[in-house]
Motif scaffolding. Structure first.
Motif, short mmCIF file in Angstrom:
data_model
loop_
_atom_site.label_atom_id
_atom_site.label_comp_id
_atom_site.label_asym_id
_atom_site.label_seq_id
_atom_site.Cartn_x
_atom_site.Cartn_y
_atom_site.Cartn_z
N ARG A 1 11.24 53.48 18.52
CA ARG A 1 10.88 53.06 17.42
C ARG A 1 10.29 51.33 17.13
NH1 ARG A 1 13.78 56.22 13.14
NH2 ARG A 1 12.66 55.11 11.49
N LYS A 2 9.87 50.75 16.42
CA LYS A 2 10.18 49.28 15.95
C LYS A 2 10.08 48.96 13.78
CE LYS A 2 5.29 48.39 16.22
NZ LYS A 2 4.42 47.83 17.04
N VAL B 1 17.01 48.16 24.11
CA VAL B 1 15.19 47.75 23.78
C VAL B 1 14.44 47.22 24.94
CG1 VAL B 1 15.41 45.37 22.39
CG2 VAL B 1 17.73 47.01 22.60
N ARG B 2 13.24 47.36 24.38
CA ARG B 2 12.14 45.94 25.12
C ARG B 2 11.43 45.79 24.10
NH1 ARG B 2 8.02 51.52 26.08
NH2 ARG B 2 7.27 52.36 23.63
N ASN B 3 10.39 45.04 25.08
CA ASN B 3 9.29 43.70 24.41
C ASN B 3 8.06 44.77 23.82
OD1 ASN B 3 8.00 42.26 23.63
ND2 ASN B 3 8.43 40.11 24.16
N ASN C 1 5.27 41.12 17.09
CA ASN C 1 6.22 39.77 17.68
C ASN C 1 7.26 40.88 17.58
OD1 ASN C 1 5.80 40.52 15.41
ND2 ASN C 1 5.83 37.79 14.08
N CYS C 2 7.70 41.89 17.97
CA CYS C 2 8.92 42.78 17.53
C CYS C 2 9.74 43.23 18.96
CB CYS C 2 8.54 43.66 16.68
SG CYS C 2 7.21 44.47 17.28
N VAL C 3 11.21 44.08 18.98
CA VAL C 3 11.23 44.83 19.70
C VAL C 3 10.83 45.72 19.28
CG1 VAL C 3 12.96 42.72 20.02
CG2 VAL C 3 13.68 44.36 18.62
N GLU C 4 11.36 46.84 20.25
CA GLU C 4 11.45 48.53 19.74
C GLU C 4 13.22 48.31 20.58
OE1 GLU C 4 6.97 49.81 20.24
OE2 GLU C 4 7.80 49.27 21.98
N VAL C 5 13.52 50.23 19.61
CA VAL C 5 14.70 50.22 20.88
C VAL C 5 14.06 52.24 20.56
CG1 VAL C 5 16.20 49.46 19.47
CG2 VAL C 5 15.85 50.72 17.82
N ALA C 6 15.24 51.94 21.03
CA ALA C 6 15.31 53.87 21.33
C ALA C 6 16.50 54.45 22.10
CB ALA C 6 14.33 54.45 23.04
N LYS C 7 17.31 55.56 21.06
CA LYS C 7 18.47 56.15 20.89
C LYS C 7 18.52 56.83 22.26
CE LYS C 7 22.18 58.45 18.68
NZ LYS C 7 21.98 58.93 17.36
#
Length: 77
Positions: A19-20, A43-45, A29-35
């Protein structure tokens, strides 16, 4: 489930739901996170989804988010 580790390719685990933020711009221009199943977070680019993902334990992400909520990182923006 595929092994989860620091530096894993961000797109290697198809079981993760990335999700971002809705505040992200259209240029990516953001990062994405996954639980993660253990309560941690990856966390990824978003511009390079296949690049390395950083993996944080539940305790690490709780400490970081607490600092964000307390304004400890406001000097970065």
């Amino acid at each position: 489930m595929t092994e989860i580790y620091n530096g894993m390719p961000g797109d290697s685990n198809t079981e993760l739901s990335w999700r971002k933020s809705q505040r992200s711009g259209p240029q990516g221009n953001c990062v994405e996170v996954a639980k993660l199943p253990d309560g941690g977070v990856a966390v990824r680019n978003s511009r390079f989804a296949g690049g390395p993902a950083l993996v944080f334990t539940k305790a690490e992400i709780e400490a970081f988010l607490g600092g964000v909520q307390d304004g400890e990182f406001n000097y970065l923006v």
